[in-house]
Design an enzyme around this catalytic site. Structure first.
Site, short mmCIF file in Angstrom:
data_model
loop_
_atom_site.label_atom_id
_atom_site.label_comp_id
_atom_site.label_asym_id
_atom_site.label_seq_id
_atom_site.Cartn_x
_atom_site.Cartn_y
_atom_site.Cartn_z
N TYR A 129 19.95 5.16 -2.58
CA TYR A 129 18.62 5.09 -1.75
C TYR A 129 19.08 4.03 -0.76
CZ TYR A 129 13.70 4.85 -1.14
OH TYR A 129 12.29 4.86 -0.77
N ARG A 182 13.44 11.75 11.79
CA ARG A 182 13.50 10.19 12.01
C ARG A 182 14.03 9.92 10.60
NH1 ARG A 182 11.89 7.14 8.44
NH2 ARG A 182 9.47 7.11 8.54
N LYS A 200 15.54 10.62 -2.45
CA LYS A 200 14.31 10.40 -3.04
C LYS A 200 14.02 11.00 -4.30
CE LYS A 200 11.99 8.11 0.47
NZ LYS A 200 11.11 7.15 0.59
N GLU A 271 8.87 13.90 4.26
CA GLU A 271 9.45 12.73 4.64
C GLU A 271 10.31 12.48 5.67
OE1 GLU A 271 9.51 10.55 1.71
OE2 GLU A 271 10.05 9.14 3.07
N ASP A 272 10.21 11.58 6.57
CA ASP A 272 11.09 11.09 7.57
C ASP A 272 10.90 12.38 8.85
OD1 ASP A 272 11.39 8.87 5.97
OD2 ASP A 272 13.67 9.05 6.16
N ASP A 294 4.98 10.97 2.64
CA ASP A 294 5.16 9.50 1.95
C ASP A 294 5.36 8.63 3.04
OD1 ASP A 294 6.23 8.02 -0.14
OD2 ASP A 294 8.35 8.31 0.80
N ASP A 295 5.87 8.72 4.17
CA ASP A 295 5.62 7.64 5.21
C ASP A 295 4.61 7.01 5.60
OD1 ASP A 295 8.80 7.62 5.65
OD2 ASP A 295 8.64 9.82 6.13
N ASN A 445 13.94 0.21 7.62
CA ASN A 445 15.21 0.55 6.73
C ASN A 445 16.22 1.23 7.88
OD1 ASN A 445 13.88 -0.18 4.41
ND2 ASN A 445 12.81 1.59 4.19
N1 LIG Z 1 9.60 -0.11 3.58
C1 LIG Z 1 9.07 1.23 3.59
O1 LIG Z 1 8.70 1.60 2.46
C2 LIG Z 1 9.04 1.89 4.78
C3 LIG Z 1 9.98 1.67 5.77
N2 LIG Z 1 9.61 2.52 6.92
C4 LIG Z 1 10.52 2.37 8.20
O2 LIG Z 1 9.73 1.94 9.22
C5 LIG Z 1 10.24 2.14 10.27
C6 LIG Z 1 9.58 3.28 11.47
O3 LIG Z 1 9.03 4.36 10.66
P1 LIG Z 1 8.08 5.36 11.41
O4 LIG Z 1 6.74 4.45 11.46
O5 LIG Z 1 8.07 6.60 10.64
O6 LIG Z 1 8.71 5.42 12.70
P2 LIG Z 1 8.25 5.89 14.32
O7 LIG Z 1 9.28 6.33 15.05
O8 LIG Z 1 7.08 6.85 14.08
O9 LIG Z 1 7.44 4.48 14.89
C7 LIG Z 1 8.33 3.46 15.20
C8 LIG Z 1 7.33 2.83 16.12
O10 LIG Z 1 7.96 1.29 16.46
C9 LIG Z 1 7.74 1.06 17.83
N3 LIG Z 1 8.80 0.31 18.37
C10 LIG Z 1 10.14 0.71 18.64
N4 LIG Z 1 10.55 -0.43 19.25
C11 LIG Z 1 9.82 -1.60 19.18
C12 LIG Z 1 9.97 -2.80 19.70
N5 LIG Z 1 10.96 -3.32 20.12
N6 LIG Z 1 8.90 -3.55 19.55
C13 LIG Z 1 7.64 -3.18 18.72
N7 LIG Z 1 7.56 -1.91 18.58
C14 LIG Z 1 8.67 -1.09 18.63
C15 LIG Z 1 7.57 2.54 18.54
O11 LIG Z 1 7.01 2.38 19.57
C16 LIG Z 1 6.67 3.34 17.34
O12 LIG Z 1 5.56 2.91 17.60
C17 LIG Z 1 11.75 2.96 9.99
O13 LIG Z 1 12.76 1.93 10.18
C18 LIG Z 1 11.58 3.29 8.72
O14 LIG Z 1 12.57 3.32 7.87
C19 LIG Z 1 9.00 3.88 7.02
C20 LIG Z 1 8.36 4.14 5.74
C21 LIG Z 1 8.44 3.41 4.72
C1 LIG Z 2 11.40 4.09 2.65
C2 LIG Z 2 11.27 5.25 3.64
O1 LIG Z 2 10.42 5.99 3.35
C3 LIG Z 2 11.80 5.21 5.07
O2 LIG Z 2 12.36 4.17 5.38
O3 LIG Z 2 11.58 5.96 5.86
MG LIG Z 3 10.81 7.77 4.57
#
Ligand SMILES: NC(=O)C1=CN([C@@H]2O[C@H](COP(=O)(O)OP(=O)(O)OC[C@H]3O[C@@H](n4cnc5c(N)ncnc54)[C@H](O)[C@@H]3O)[C@@H](O)[C@H]2O)C=CC1
Ligand SMILES: CC(=O)C(=O)O
Ligand SMILES: [Mg+2]
Length: 603
Positions: A129, A182, A200, A271-272, A294-295, A445
Site C-alpha cells: 500500500y 490522479r 486497496k 479511487e484516485d 474513497d478519496d 501520499n
Molecule cells: N491520507 C489519505 O487517506 C488520503 C490522502 N490523499 C492525498 O491527498 C492529495 C490530494 O488528493 P486530491 O484532493 O484527490 O487531489 P486533487 O488533485 O483533486 O487536489 C489537489 C489540490 O491541491 C491544490 N494544490 C496544489 N499545489 C498546492 C500548493 N502548493 N499549495 C496549496 N494547494 C495546492 C490544488 O490546487 C488542488 O486544489 C494526494 O496526495 C493524495 O494522495 C487523498 C485521499 C486520501
Molecule cells: C490514500 C489514498 O486514497 C490516496 O492517497 O489517494
Molecule cells: Mg486514493
C-alpha cells in the site's frame, strides 16, 4: 528464525476469534497442473498426498509434504534475508525488492500471501500500500509480469457487457475502480494506476476479510495526458490523450451497467480519479448503484475522526469542534470531501445550518486562500470561499504563512499532494496557534508528497503538537525519553469497514448516514488516555478489530435507514434484531481467514 510454536498458538486463538477459520471444503473446477498455476487454489508443496491423488497432482510435485506453518516460516526467513542483504541500498531499491518478493507469492499462492500479510500488516502495509505502491505504479509497465484484475479501455466500447463475463469468479463482492488520472499525489499515471486498486483490495482482504476470490481490481483506460508515458515504448496503456466529456462518461456508464448486470450486489469503490470526474461520477451513480468515492468520502471520515480527536486532545468537550479554526491546504476531491463532512458535523453539533458554520474553515489551493473574489471559482469550492469582508487583513490568494500567522488555526491539514509545502516558516507559525495542542495533518501520499515530515513538524512547530500523516513515519524521539507520536491518517481505517458493512447489510446504496456512522465509530474508538498521549488512531495491527466495529456501525446505520436487505441467509429482520455487540460479532464471523481448505473437484 520464525517460531513455529508461537505461530501455532496465535493461529489457534485466531481460529477461535474467526469462526470462518474452520476450513470448509472448497469447490474447484480444475485438475492437475491447472490447479498448481492458479494462486486461488495452489498450496505448493502443501498439498496432502490424498489430495494430490484426488486432483491428479501426483508426480507434479516433489514427494515431501511441507506444512502451512513451515511454508510460512520459510517465506518469512527469505523476507528477512532480503532485508539483510539489501541493507545500505537506496530506499527505492529496497522497497521494490520487498514488493517483488511479496508479489511473487501473491501470484503463486494467495492463501499463504494473505496469511503473511494479515499477520505482519504493520510491516507489509507500507510495501503493498502507500508508500511503495506509488513507486510500483510509476514503474508498472516495466515491472509487469502477470496480469491481475481487469482492464477496460476506450477501445472496448460496446463490448463491456460481454467482457465482464471473462472474469473467472462467479461472484464478485468488492470492486476498486480507477482511471489512473490522479494516482496518490503522483498525478496521471494512466494504465499504470492499476497498482492502486490492487493495493486497496489487498487491504480489503487483510482488514475486512473479503474473500480474495470475490474481489476485482479494475482499470478503466481512457488514455493518458502524461507525455512521458505516451512517449515510453514500454508503456502498456492506450497511447492516446484522455477522453473527455460525454465520451468519457459513456465509457464509465457502460462499465457500471456491465458490472451490475452480472453482479447486482457488488460494491464499487471509485479511487484516485481526478477531481472533476471524482465529484461528477459520485453524483451520477450514488443513487443508482452501490458505490462510493474513497478519496472524497473515506478520507473525509478518517479526517473527521482525527479532527474530533484533536479537540479531545486539548481536553475540550467535543462540542468545542464548532469553535476550532481549521486551515485546509488543497481544494481537491480529498480536501473538499473533508470540509463538507466537517461542516455537516459542526452543523449537527451546533444546530445551525451548514452555511452558518463555515466561518471557521479556511481553504487554500495552489493559488492561495480561496475567496469569493477568485476568478473562475470552482463550484465545489465555492461554499468554502471566504467573503473578503470576514477576513480582515487577508486577501484573495494570500499565502499559507500569511494565513497561518493571521488565523492562528487549531488545525493545519494538508491534502495538496505537494511535498514540503508545510515548510519551516509555516510550521514555526503554528507555534502561535490558539490551541494548547495544535494539530498538524500532512495527509498527502506517498511519503515524498507529505506536506512535511514528522520530524520537521515536531522540530519546528513544537513538542506539544499532535501529528498525523497519510503515509507512515516513525515516531519521533524528542529527547529526555519523550516520544512524538506519529498517527497515520489514512482512509484505510474506514474503506474496508464501509465495504464490508455495506455488503453484509445488503443495502443497494451507500448513504451519508452510513458514512457518518463509520466516521463516528472510528472517532470513538480511542480512549481518553491514548488521546492525551497524542494517539488519535489505533495501531494498524488492530485493523481487523477496527474494521469489525466500523463494519457493524455501517450495517446498523443501513438497518436504521431501512435500506438493509440482508446477505446470504441472514435477512433484514434478523439484522434488525441484532444488538450492537451481536452485529460486531456477526461482521467479524463473516471475515475470510486464510487457511488451506480441502479442495473438492467438480466438473
Ligand atoms: N491520507 C489519505 O487517506 C488520503 C490522502 N490523499 C492525498 O491527498 C492529495 C490530494 O488528493 P486530491 O484532493 O484527490 O487531489 P486533487 O488533485 O483533486 O487536489 C489537489 C489540490 O491541491 C491544490 N494544490 C496544489 N499545489 C498546492 C500548493 N502548493 N499549495 C496549496 N494547494 C495546492 C490544488 O490546487 C488542488 O486544489 C494526494 O496526495 C493524495 O494522495 C487523498 C485521499 C486520501
Ligand atoms: C490514500 C489514498 O486514497 C490516496 O492517497 O489517494
Ligand atoms: Mg486514493
Amino acid at each position: 528464525m520464525w517460531n513455529i510454536a508461537r505461530f501455532a498458538a496465535s493461529n489457534l486463538s485466531r481460529s477461535r476469534r474467526f469462526s470462518s477459520a474452520i476450513p470448509g471444503p472448497c469447490i474447484v473446477h480444475k485438475r492437475g497442473a491447472d490447479i498448481l498455476h492458479d494462486p486461488w487454489f495452489n498450496k505448493d508443496t502443501g498439498f496432502p498426498l490424498t489430495e494430490r491423488d484426488r486432483l491428479g497432482l501426483r508426480g507434479l510435485l516433489p514427494p515431501r509434504v511441507i506444512s502451512f506453518e513451515q511454508q510460512y516460516a520459510r517465506f518469512m526467513e527469505s523476507y528477512r534475508s532480503l532485508e539483510k542483504n539489501t541493507r545500505g541500498q537506496s530506499d527505492g531499491i529496497v522497497s521494490l525488492a520487498k514488493w517483488r518478493i511479496l508479489n511473487r507469492l501473491h501470484d503463486r499462492n494467495e492463501t499463504l500471501y494473505y496469511r503473511v500479510l494479515i499477520d505482519n500488516i504493520k510491516n507489509f502495509a507500507p510495501v503493498i500500500y502507500t508508500p511503495t505502491v506509488g513507486l510500483v505504479c510509476q514503474n508498472y509497465s516495466g515491472l509487469f509480469r502477470r496480469p491481475r484484475g481487469m482492464y477496460f479501455s476506450a477501445k472496448d466500447k460496446g463490448e463491456m457487457m460481454s467482457m465482464i463475463y471473462n472474469w473467472p469468479a462467479h461472484q464478485v463482492d468488492m470492486i476498486v475502480l480507477t482511471d489512473g488520472s490522479r494516482i496518490l499525489g503522483l498525478g496521471d499515471l494512466g494504465v499504470q494506476g492499476i497498482g492502486i486498486p490492487i493495493g486497496k483490495l489487498d487491504m480489503y482482504v487483510a482488514a475486512a476479510g473479503i474473500n480474495p476470490q470475490r474481489i476485482l481490481p479494475v482499470m478503466l483506460d481512457v488514455g493518458t495526458n502524461n507525455q512521458k508515458l505516451l512517449e515510453d515504448p514500454l508503456y502498456l496503456g492506450l497511447r492516446q490523450p484522455r477522453l473527455e466529456g460525454e465520451e468519457y462518461l459513456s465509457i464509465v456508464d457502460e462499465f457500471m451497467e456491465a458490472v451490475f448486470t452480472r453482479w447486482p450486489k457488488a460494491i464499487v469503490q471509485f479511487e484516485d480519479f481526478q477531481m472533476k470526474w471524482a465529484f461528477e461520477t459520485l453524483q451520477r451513480y450514488r443513487k443508482r448503484f452501490c458505490m462510493f468515492n474513497d478519496d472524497i468520502q473515506g478520507t473525509a471520515g478518517v479526517a473527521l475522526a482525527g479532527l474530533l480527536g484533536s479537540v479531545r486532545a486539548q481536553g475540550r468537550p467535543l462540542s468545542d469542534f464548532a469553535r476550532q479554526k481549521i486551515v485546509v491546504v488543497g481544494a481537491g476531491s480529498a480536501g473538499l470531501g473533508v470540509l463538507n463532512m466537517a461542516a455537516q458535523a459542526v452543523s449537527r453539533m451546533s444546530g445551525n445550518g451548514e452555511a452558518a458554520v463555515k466561518k471557521q474553515f479556511f481553504l487554500l489551493d495552489k493559488d492561495g486562500l480561496v475567496t469569493k473574489e477568485r476568478n473562475e471559482l470552482d463550484p465545489s469550492a465555492a461554499p468554502f470561499a471566504k467573503d473578503p469582508r470576514e477576513i480582515e487583513g487577508l486577501r484573495e490568494g494570500a499565502g499559507l504563512v500569511e494565513v497561518v500567522k493571521k488565523v492562528k488555526p487549531h488545525v493545519l491539514l494538508g491534502l495538496s499532494g505537494v511535498g514540503g509545502v508545510f515548510n519551516e516558516e509555516v510550521l514555526k507559525a503554528m507555534r502561535e496557534s490558539d490551541s494548547s495542542k495544535p494539530a498538524i495533518f500532512a495527509m498527502s501520499n506517498p511519503t515524498m508528497n507529505a506536506e512535511c515530515t514528522a520530524a520537521d513538524a515536531f522540530r519546528h512547530a513544537g513538542e506539544n503538537i499532535v501529528f498525523a500523516s497519510g503515509s507512515p513515519f516513525e515516531n519521533v524521539d524528542l529527547g529526555n525519553g519523550k516520544v512524538g507520536h506519529v498517527n497515520q491518517a489514512n482512509n484505510m481505517y474506514l474503506f474496508p469497514g464501509i465495504g464490508l458493512g455495506t455488503l453484509l447489510s445488503g443495502a443497494r446504496f451507500i448513504t451519508d448516514g452510513m458514512l457518518q456512522a463509520a466516521a463516528e465509530c472510528l472517532a470513538s474508538y480511542m480512549t481518553d488516555e491514548d488521546i492525551q498521549n497524542g494517539i488519535l488512531y489505533p495501531s494498524i495491527n488492530s485493523i481487523r478489530n477496527i474494521t469489525a466495529e466500523v463494519g457493524a456501525a455501517v450495517l446498523r446505520a443501513a438497518v436504521a435507514e431501512e435500506l438493509a436487505e440482508g446477505h446470504c441467509d441472514v435477512g433484514p429482520k434478523e439484522l434488525k434484531n441484532m444488538s450492537k455487540e451481536m452485529t460486531v460479532e456477526y461482521v467479524r464471523s463473516n471475515m475470510w481467514f486464510p487457511v488451506y481448505s480441502p479442495l473438492v473437484h467438480e466438473k
